[in-house]
Design a protein around this motif. Sequence first.
Motif, PDB file in Angstrom:
ATOM      1  N   GLU A 146       0.815  12.791   1.618  1.00  0.00           N
ATOM      2  CA  GLU A 146      -0.242  12.439   2.569  1.00  0.00           C
ATOM      3  C   GLU A 146      -0.668  13.684   3.349  1.00  0.00           C
ATOM      4  OE1 GLU A 146      -0.392   7.915   3.961  1.00  0.00           O
ATOM      5  OE2 GLU A 146       1.281   9.000   4.818  1.00  0.00           O
ATOM      6  N   HIS A 178       2.194   5.251  12.326  1.00  0.00           N
ATOM      7  CA  HIS A 178       2.115   5.421  10.871  1.00  0.00           C
ATOM      8  C   HIS A 178       3.215   6.368  10.422  1.00  0.00           C
ATOM      9  CE1 HIS A 178       0.043   5.922   6.942  1.00  0.00           C
ATOM     10  NE2 HIS A 178       0.572   7.143   6.998  1.00  0.00           N
ATOM     11  N   SER A 213       1.223   4.120  -2.860  1.00  0.00           N
ATOM     12  CA  SER A 213       1.030   5.538  -2.543  1.00  0.00           C
ATOM     13  C   SER A 213       2.194   6.382  -3.040  1.00  0.00           C
ATOM     14  CB  SER A 213       0.877   5.707  -1.029  1.00  0.00           C
ATOM     15  OG  SER A 213       0.724   7.063  -0.688  1.00  0.00           O
ATOM     16  N   GLU A 254       0.827  -1.206   0.000  1.00  0.00           N
ATOM     17  CA  GLU A 254       0.000   0.000   0.000  1.00  0.00           C
ATOM     18  C   GLU A 254       0.862   1.257   0.000  1.00  0.00           C
ATOM     19  OE1 GLU A 254      -2.774   0.138   3.161  1.00  0.00           O
ATOM     20  OE2 GLU A 254      -3.752   1.968   2.457  1.00  0.00           O
ATOM     21  N   LYS A 281      -8.855   9.847   8.246  1.00  0.00           N
ATOM     22  CA  LYS A 281      -9.958   9.104   7.636  1.00  0.00           C
ATOM     23  C   LYS A 281      -9.617   7.622   7.535  1.00  0.00           C
ATOM     24  CE  LYS A 281     -13.094   9.333   3.675  1.00  0.00           C
ATOM     25  NZ  LYS A 281     -13.390   9.997   2.385  1.00  0.00           N
ATOM     26  N   LYS A 282      -8.352   7.338   7.211  1.00  0.00           N
ATOM     27  CA  LYS A 282      -7.912   5.941   7.056  1.00  0.00           C
ATOM     28  C   LYS A 282      -8.043   5.171   8.369  1.00  0.00           C
ATOM     29  CE  LYS A 282      -3.904   3.152   5.814  1.00  0.00           C
ATOM     30  NZ  LYS A 282      -2.537   3.135   5.266  1.00  0.00           N
ATOM     31  N   TYR A 283      -7.683   5.829   9.490  1.00  0.00           N
ATOM     32  CA  TYR A 283      -7.709   5.150  10.782  1.00  0.00           C
ATOM     33  C   TYR A 283      -8.977   5.460  11.588  1.00  0.00           C
ATOM     34  CZ  TYR A 283      -2.847   3.991   9.853  1.00  0.00           C
ATOM     35  OH  TYR A 283      -1.695   3.493   9.301  1.00  0.00           O
TER      36      TYR A 283
END
Length: 368
Positions: free
Chosen positions: A179, A173, A127, A123, A186-188
């Motif tokens: 990013e 992270h 990215s 992933e 939002k991802k987590y």
Amino acid sequence: MSNHIYKNIKRTIYMANFKIIVIFFLFVNSFAIAQNNTHKVKKGETIYSITRKYDMSEKTLYKLNPKIKDKVLQVNTVLTIQKIKEEDLVETTNELAENLRTHKVKKGESFATISKKYNISIEALTSLNPKVKPRRLKAGTILKILNKEEKVQEEVIAETNTNNGQSNKKIEHIILPKETKYGISKKYDITIEALENLNPEIKTNFPVGYVLTIQSGETEPSVLNEEETLLVNAMSDNFLKKADILVEKASEFIGTRYRSGGTTPSGFDCSGLMLTTFKEIDLTLPRTSGDQANYGDEVRKNKAQKGDLIFFATGRKKSRINHVGMITEVSDGEIKFIHSSTSAGVIISSLNESYYSTRFKQINRVLN
């Protein structure tokens, strides 16, 4: 003529021809760049989206186009676009070089084998290389890879023990290029506020390669039971359906001229557009933007959603709300909203545009 002299003459002629070819190439390349230093504004574009497209700052764009500063961006406006200055390019390249390395794809390699080689998730690799399609990976393709020395993984999960003896995950992270706080939160599924509370350093800086704490491991996240989950999902679906109806209705009026006191397709003022739009879902708002600002519940900017009202103070009194719009999209930290402007009528703008960001006052949620 000796063989040595002949070789020297031949080499001199070759170098002269080579210089001519190089000069010609640079001339053609410079001419091509000169032909592509303008941009014609399209429907739905904002100052923020244009600066991102050309990798330049708002300050630079306004410096090149001083006439658009503090004004509503209009469709078909031709903007002057400048390539990155050489010194800026060197600085940017050096900065990226500190955080990135590259890998030349060999025959038979895949994202899976490359990610394993560099100890990076697929992933994260995707990215870093958004234009490269994993299923069509070709030999010779240059991929961006995070430094091995950083021992970088997109997520580092450590097990810790809680007071009740159960294991709880500490989640971290690594910030990747391009990013945003919004994208990561939002991802987590956490708020930007929570992310900043766990990582106070990112309130003023958001550097690539920084290790963010997503979950401290000190407390177990609460879990909704089945009944609560169904209720929340049903409420969320209903909210989104209403928001979609509102955005669709308001978008029908894009291009309609501004008219003071107007509440019909023959002309709208800002609050008149909101009044007419929300009648589509049988919700009657107060008539003026000032009264609409007292309607519903005020929410923080980082919790803004499609269908919320957004308010500004565009007049001489900075404390007095006199303009309103409706949020149409929240994506990657950018809030877009539809409104009726005095200069361009009904358009979609971005809160990242300096004109609106400096005049922003509040966001209200009027949908139940």
